[in-house]
Each structure stands twice: as C-alpha cells, then as structure tokens.
Design an enzyme around this catalytic site. Structure first.
Site, PDB file in Angstrom:
ATOM      1  N   CYS B 165      99.656  97.694 -12.048  1.00  0.00           N
ATOM      2  CA  CYS B 165      99.035  96.432 -12.127  1.00  0.00           C
ATOM      3  C   CYS B 165      98.150  96.063 -10.815  1.00  0.00           C
ATOM      4  O   CYS B 165      97.807  94.875 -10.836  1.00  0.00           O
ATOM      5  CB  CYS B 165     100.123  95.583 -12.420  1.00  0.00           C
ATOM      6  SG  CYS B 165     101.084  95.933 -14.028  1.00  0.00           S
ATOM      7  N   HIS B 293      99.698  86.703  -8.612  1.00  0.00           N
ATOM      8  CA  HIS B 293     100.059  87.484  -9.305  1.00  0.00           C
ATOM      9  C   HIS B 293     101.025  86.873 -10.645  1.00  0.00           C
ATOM     10  O   HIS B 293     100.664  87.104 -11.728  1.00  0.00           O
ATOM     11  CB  HIS B 293     100.910  88.874  -8.854  1.00  0.00           C
ATOM     12  CG  HIS B 293     101.258  89.949  -9.668  1.00  0.00           C
ATOM     13  ND1 HIS B 293     100.079  90.536 -10.264  1.00  0.00           N
ATOM     14  CD2 HIS B 293     102.232  90.712 -10.020  1.00  0.00           C
ATOM     15  CE1 HIS B 293     100.456  91.455 -10.952  1.00  0.00           C
ATOM     16  NE2 HIS B 293     101.792  91.598 -10.915  1.00  0.00           N
ATOM     17  N   GLU B 304     107.141  85.730  -4.808  1.00  0.00           N
ATOM     18  CA  GLU B 304     105.863  85.304  -4.423  1.00  0.00           C
ATOM     19  C   GLU B 304     105.810  83.934  -4.137  1.00  0.00           C
ATOM     20  O   GLU B 304     105.032  83.537  -3.252  1.00  0.00           O
ATOM     21  CB  GLU B 304     105.023  85.777  -5.700  1.00  0.00           C
ATOM     22  CG  GLU B 304     103.586  85.641  -5.135  1.00  0.00           C
ATOM     23  CD  GLU B 304     102.573  85.949  -6.751  1.00  0.00           C
ATOM     24  OE1 GLU B 304     102.977  85.887  -7.713  1.00  0.00           O
ATOM     25  OE2 GLU B 304     101.440  86.296  -6.268  1.00  0.00           O
ATOM     26  N   LYS B 322      98.252  83.705 -15.718  1.00  0.00           N
ATOM     27  CA  LYS B 322      98.768  84.658 -16.875  1.00  0.00           C
ATOM     28  C   LYS B 322      99.263  84.014 -18.146  1.00  0.00           C
ATOM     29  O   LYS B 322      99.432  84.696 -19.266  1.00  0.00           O
ATOM     30  CB  LYS B 322      99.952  85.445 -16.130  1.00  0.00           C
ATOM     31  CG  LYS B 322      99.118  86.517 -15.231  1.00  0.00           C
ATOM     32  CD  LYS B 322     100.186  87.631 -15.034  1.00  0.00           C
ATOM     33  CE  LYS B 322      99.381  88.970 -14.096  1.00  0.00           C
ATOM     34  NZ  LYS B 322      99.027  88.658 -12.806  1.00  0.00           N
ATOM     35  N   HIS B 327      99.573  89.268 -19.050  1.00  0.00           N
ATOM     36  CA  HIS B 327      99.418  90.127 -17.995  1.00  0.00           C
ATOM     37  C   HIS B 327      98.826  91.204 -18.522  1.00  0.00           C
ATOM     38  O   HIS B 327      99.355  92.121 -19.336  1.00  0.00           O
ATOM     39  CB  HIS B 327     100.909  90.571 -17.430  1.00  0.00           C
ATOM     40  CG  HIS B 327     101.133  91.391 -16.300  1.00  0.00           C
ATOM     41  ND1 HIS B 327      99.726  91.811 -15.674  1.00  0.00           N
ATOM     42  CD2 HIS B 327     102.008  91.960 -15.266  1.00  0.00           C
ATOM     43  CE1 HIS B 327     100.390  92.555 -14.503  1.00  0.00           C
ATOM     44  NE2 HIS B 327     101.245  92.612 -14.355  1.00  0.00           N
ATOM     45  N   PHE B 385     103.800  98.201 -10.040  1.00  0.00           N
ATOM     46  CA  PHE B 385     105.128  99.251 -10.211  1.00  0.00           C
ATOM     47  C   PHE B 385     104.886 100.118  -8.911  1.00  0.00           C
ATOM     48  O   PHE B 385     103.789 100.319  -8.641  1.00  0.00           O
ATOM     49  CB  PHE B 385     105.194  99.789 -11.346  1.00  0.00           C
ATOM     50  CG  PHE B 385     106.015  99.361 -12.233  1.00  0.00           C
ATOM     51  CD1 PHE B 385     106.352  97.962 -12.112  1.00  0.00           C
ATOM     52  CD2 PHE B 385     106.402  99.974 -13.545  1.00  0.00           C
ATOM     53  CE1 PHE B 385     107.173  97.391 -13.120  1.00  0.00           C
ATOM     54  CE2 PHE B 385     107.112  99.242 -14.433  1.00  0.00           C
ATOM     55  CZ  PHE B 385     107.365  98.215 -14.362  1.00  0.00           C
TER      56      PHE B 385
END
Lengths: 262, 401
Positions: B165, B293, B304, B322, B327, B385
């Site tokens: 991502c 994010h 975050e 998002k 996402h 990831f």
C-alpha cells in the site's frame, strides 16, 4: 551523459546447481561444483521464521545474506532493492486455485506472504533494518531495471544499497505461462565509494535496446529457465578480471556495463 | 543529515476512483462530503462488506493495437489516462524531451492478478489456461507498467514498484532520484490497483475488512473498505514549469517489525516523515495539511494518530480520505497525492469522512469536517505490509521553504 560509477562489495548467488558465487567461479574455471541442498539455508532468518518462510523468501534471504557477509557491512544500514519478475509463484498458484474453489478458505498467512515485498519485509525484520526498502518488477528485464534503480539510489542518496533479484520456479497451471523451470537468485552490495572491501568497479550507461550478452552453456539454459538469471552475464563478468556486458533495463532500454577490478 | 532537494514541478496530475473520474469529480465529492463506497457487488462469491468500485471500468475498450493487454486493471489504467488531458500532456513531453528521456514508474500491489484468478476459474479440461487467457504479459506484476509504456509510447526506464500500500507513493522518490542524476528529463508516475478476489478474500482472512463503510479514526472503527483506483502525475524540472505545484520532498523507511501490523510506536512512519521534512527543508509547523494513511484498521489509525499528535502543532490539519474512496491499496499513494494537490489548489482541507465518534487518541489536528482554508504545504502518508513506509511533501507553485 557520463557513466554511472558504482563499486561492488559483495556478491550472492543461489540456484539448484550453484551454492554461491564461488561455485560460479569454479564452474567457469572448468570444475564441477557440488550442488547445494534443495532448500536455501537462509541463515539470516530466525529459526522459527526459516521453518515457516515461503520459498521466495528463503531464496532472496539466502543470496542477500551471502552478499552482505562478503561485504562485511552491517545489513541494518543498507537500503534494499529486491527485484523479482513473478514474486512467489507457488503462493500465486495456491491463491488462484483456492479462490477458484473455496475463496472463504484462503489462508491469511499465505495472503500476507503474497505481497511482492514479502521477501524484503522479512529481510528488514530479520536484520533490524529501518533503511528505505523497495520491491520492483520489470518482466524479463527485472535484473537490469532493479540494478538501475539500485544504482540510482547509490548515487542520488550516496549510500550503500543491497540489490537482490530472485524468482522461484513455476507452479501449477501458472508455470506454463511464466516458463520458470527452476529457481534462481542473485545479490550485489553496491556502494558509491571505493573501500577496502571493493571487489570491482562498474561503469553503467543507458543505451537503446540491444540483445543481452551471449552466454555459454549451461549458463544460457539457466537464463532461459528463470528471468532473474538475466543477471548471469554480469555475474560471469565479475568472476573475471575485466570486460563488459549488455543487459536489458526495460523492453526498449539497454544497460551497458563496463567492469574492472581496479 | 539529508540535503534539501531541488523541488520538482508537477505539470499534470489526475485520479479516478470510486468518487469519480478525474480531478473535478474528486473535488466535487470532497466538497459535498459524498462517499463513493457501496455494498460489495464485485467478488466472485458473496462477501458482506463495502467496496470502492469505479463505475464504467467494464465498458472501457482499449485501442485495438493494445487489445492483448485487456483486463480490468489495464482498462482502469486506460480510463485514468484519459482524464484531465493527461495523455496530451505526456505526448507534449514526449515531443519535447524524446521518448527515451521520460521514465515510467508505476506502483501496484496486485497488478492484473484478477485476470490470473479468472484464468484459474476457467481452466481447460486438460488443466491449462484457456486460449484467450494465454497472454503471459498480463499474468505478471509488470503488466500495468508494460501496458502503460505501450499506450504512452515511452522508451525510458520503466519500473513496477510493488510494496503493497505504499507502492504509488514511492514512485515519486524513484523519479526524483533519476531526474537528479540526469538519467531522464521527466517521469510519468502513478499507480493502479483494481478490485479482485485476492484482496477481498485475503484481507477478509486477516479479519481486516469492515462489514460497514470504513470509519477511519472513529472510536468504533472495525476495518478497511477495499477500493480501486488509477492515478498519474507528470514530473519535470522546476525551471521548466515555475507555475506548477511542487514535489518538495520524500521519505522512505522500514519498520523492521512485522509483516502485517505496523510498528507500535510508528517508528518507520516517523523516520519517513523526518526524512521528508529534511529533504523539503520544512519545519513541521509549516505543514498546513496531512492526508493520512488512515485505513480504519485498529492498529494503523492508533499508531498514526499518535504520530500526528507528537510531531505536529494543532494548526496542522489532518484527515484520512479513505471514507470517500476506500483503501485503494497500491493506488492509494497517487490518489491521496492527488487529493493533497487538490487541497493546495482549491484551499480545502477535506474532512475525515466516517469519523463520527472520534477516537480519543486523535488530537486537535484532526479535521472531522471540511475546512476551507489556505493550504500551502501538504503531506501524504502511505504505509504498506512488510513495514514499508513512505511520505511525500507537496507545495503550491512558487512556495519556498
């Protein structure tokens, strides 16, 4: 454009026929090196990870570990560029087969191991490396394109970079599409300055697309059997005193490399 | 210590996601606080979740000469390239610099794996791929970049970046390095990811998918909504386009912690942020807006939000978008770079859609509703990831740190 100059401090290599770079040297000198065990040792992984890790991770970690050990550098300080044309083909085959039959049964572990950056993720975890890391692909040009990216990091960021290029063998119906008939992995530690650990100097220049350098058998056959083995002309060059080779960096772009041990 | 980098001009940019095709549609949905999420009508077997599906992808026809590349991911790529005059801008750059002097650097997490999934659902009686699926180039991670290289007739460096991502955020860093070294004069960057069974059932297996529309930074958040998107930007040297918005800096770092959960202290994310500010020559207090994010996963948002709280003053506004797009995985970097650039261009801090009951971990920086205000400098965070973190800094035309 002036040549891109970098230095090689470490070389890693693994295939079913060659345990490491010394085995390639020995083969090119006319000897018959002993093949390695079927499963790459991947000694840099903790034992529990080594037992569970998929094949693509073992292969990439094995060659990365060899190259870094040869360089004598601290793995934690190296930026990482891991290239692979197809990623982990046994996992892709498993995922597509499972999704076609029983999608709700997909394994969560195999899913998170399916990302293209799984190998570099495991490597950074195993070596406590917080440096930038990336995972790239460029079909049959993955080695050359990965090398170009690694060299651009070495020179633009003025730091040492670990380049890995590896592909597993094919698996299931996908194997007929990818034509990967055996695994192959290689790795280089590249630096911006000469040091006591320097093995060779590389001068690289972009060229229009040209055929990759010719190889003798059995290397030519190994290259046909795995896209990551497109790095073999450079590896063979590093086993000699000096010379040059030509690799693809993209479908329409070549990379000319002059190598000298000076 | 990192040197301050010479900014790059962003001479064209575009995105297509569940909230619409192109920049105007994105701006319109942001202003109206209108989500593009819908109940899952995509997966090959039922799965109760919400998705960010792009309308019209199935109907996109590729030019006849490119037909061998046809698959959902490349159709979405072509749809995206045809927005906001992007194709024409690339053509002009090609005429100006030459096809070999423009790099193509694209991020994707799964490329056209959806086509490979389809091939496995329709295997021949002998267990092999059906004839119309025997197209090796689409069954590989490089499918997207190879297709776009053919579509744009570019002949320079061509690379797929696939770090889950963070993929299409990192492409800006690749481009900045190559331009700095003189390897190229311009770069097309971006990314495309499309809905497919692999990600829907994969994230579901990890228990990371919410049954309801995702709620980033909400106290009751319970997972992500997966989306799809295409986005592209054209980067050139700043002296060729002094009136264009700018890429001021980038940062990349690794968590070295876990494959699928972030470092508990946000270590890699903070290193990426610090490097971005250093390359941009910025102090944190100069940042007007951060597009987070903010996936709506339990862990990401907690880590975050804490990072925002300790690194920025309250005047720096922050939100996840998002809740609008879902996402979009490997395309999230370019979609959210586009939203950051829209924030700068149109003086709009987009509200954090879906965060109706803010998690107490969120500090005073969070913009829960739209805030019309001047945005000179905007950051975009993208984490993936494997503990892969990227951060980008953008600024209005003419801004000097």
């Amino acid at each position: 454009m002036s040549a891109l100059r970098v230095y090689v401090e470490g070389i890693g290599l693994w295939s079913p026929q060659l345990a490491d770079f010394a085995a390639l040297r020995s083969l090119l000198a006319g000897a018959t090196p002993a093949p390695p065990p079927a499963r790459p040792a991947a000694a840099r992984l903790p034992p529990n990870e080594r037992r569970r890790a998929p094949e693509s991770v073992l292969l990439a970690v094995e060659v990365a570990g060899q190259a870094v050990a040869m360089s004598g550098r601290d793995a934690a300080a190296l930026a990482c560029v891991f290239a692979s044309s197809h990623g982990d083909q046994p996992i892709t085959d498993y995922m597509c087969a499972t999704l076609a039959q029983a999608p709700a049964e997909l394994s969560p572990i195999r899913f998170h191991n399916s990302v293209h950056n799984a190998a570099v993720g495991y490597w950074t975890i195993a070596t406590d490396c917080h440096a930038p890391s990336t995972a790239v692909a460029a079909q049959r040009a993955s080695f050359g394109a990965g090398l170009l990216e690694a060299v651009s990091q070495v020179l633009a960021e003025q730091r040492a970079v670990l380049l890995v290029c590896s592909d597993t063998g094919g698996s299931g119906p996908l194997a007929d599409i990818t034509h990967c008939r055996q695994p192959f992995g290689c790795a280089l530690v590249l630096t911006p300055q000469r040091s006591d650990a320097t093995l060779a100097r590389l001068d690289l220049a972009l060229t229009p697309a040209r055929p990759d350098s010719a190889l003798d058998e059995p290397l030519a056959g190994w290259r046909d059997d795995n896209p990551s083995a497109a790095g073999l002309p450079l590896l063979a060059l590093l086993a000699r005193a000096e010379g040059h080779c030509q690799l693809a960096a993209a479908a329409t772009l070549g990379l000319q490399i002059d190598m000298d041990h000076a | 210590m990192l040197d301050v980098m010479t900014p790059l001009a962003i001479t064209a940019y575009t995105a297509s996601s569940a909230i619409g095709h192109g920049r105007a549609a994105h701006l319109d949905a942001l202003r109206a606080a209108r989500s593009g999420l819908r109940p899952n009508d995509f997966s090959s077997a039922p799965l109760a979740c919400w998705i960010g599906r792009v309308d019209g992808v199935e109907d996109v026809a590729l030019p006849a000469a490119l037909d061998i590349w046809a698959c959902r991911n490349n159709q979405l790529a072509w749809l995206g390239l045809n927005q906001d005059g992007f194709l024409e801008r690339v053509q002009a750059a090609r005429e100006r610099y030459g096809a070999g002097r423009i790099a193509l650097l694209l991020g994707t997490s799964t490329a056209s794996i959806g086509a490979t999934e389809e091939a496995y659902r329709r295997l021949d009686a002998d267990g092999g791929f059906a004839d119309e699926m025997l197209r090796p180039a689409i069954h590989a991670p490089h499918s997207l970049a190879a297709f776009v290289a053919a579509a744009l007739q570019l002949e320079g460096p061509c690379l797929t970046i696939s770090t889950a991502c963070s993929s299409s955020a990192k492409v800006f860093a690749n481009a900045a390095r190559m331009i700095r070294l003189g390897l190229i004069d311009a770069a097309v960057v971006g990314g495309v990811d499309t809905l497919c069974d692999s990600v829907l059932f994969g994230f579901n297996a990890l228990e990371l998918v919410s049954p309801v529309p995702c709620r980033p930074f909400d106290a009751a958040r319970d997972g992500i909504s997966i989306g799809e998107a295409a986005g592209f930007a054209l980067l050139e040297r700043i002296n060729t386009a002094p009136d264009a918005p700018q890429l001021l800096g980038y940062g990349e770092a690794s968590d070295a912690h876990h494959m699928s959960t972030p470092h508990p202290d946000g270590l890699g994310a903070e290193l990426a942020l610090r490097d971005t500010l250093a390359r941009a020559g910025l102090d944190a207090s100069q940042v007007d807006y951060i597009n987070l994010h903010g996936t709506a996963s339990q862990k990401n948002d907690e880590v975050e939000a804490a990072l925002v709280g300790r690194a920025f003053p309250a005047r720096t506004r922050a939100s996840s978008t998002k809740g609008f797009t879902g996402h979009t995985l490997g395309a999230a970097g370019i979609v959210e770079a586009t939203i950051a650039l829209l924030a700068i261009e149109h003086w709009l801090v987009p509200g954090n859609l879906g965060g109706d009951t803010p998690d107490p971990v969120c500090g005073a920086s969070f913009a829960w509703r739209n805030e019309p205000q001047r945005v000179e400098v905007a950051l975009s965070n993208s984490f993936g990831f494997g503990g892969n973190n990227a951060c980008l800094a953008f600024a209005r035309a003419g801004f000097a740190a």
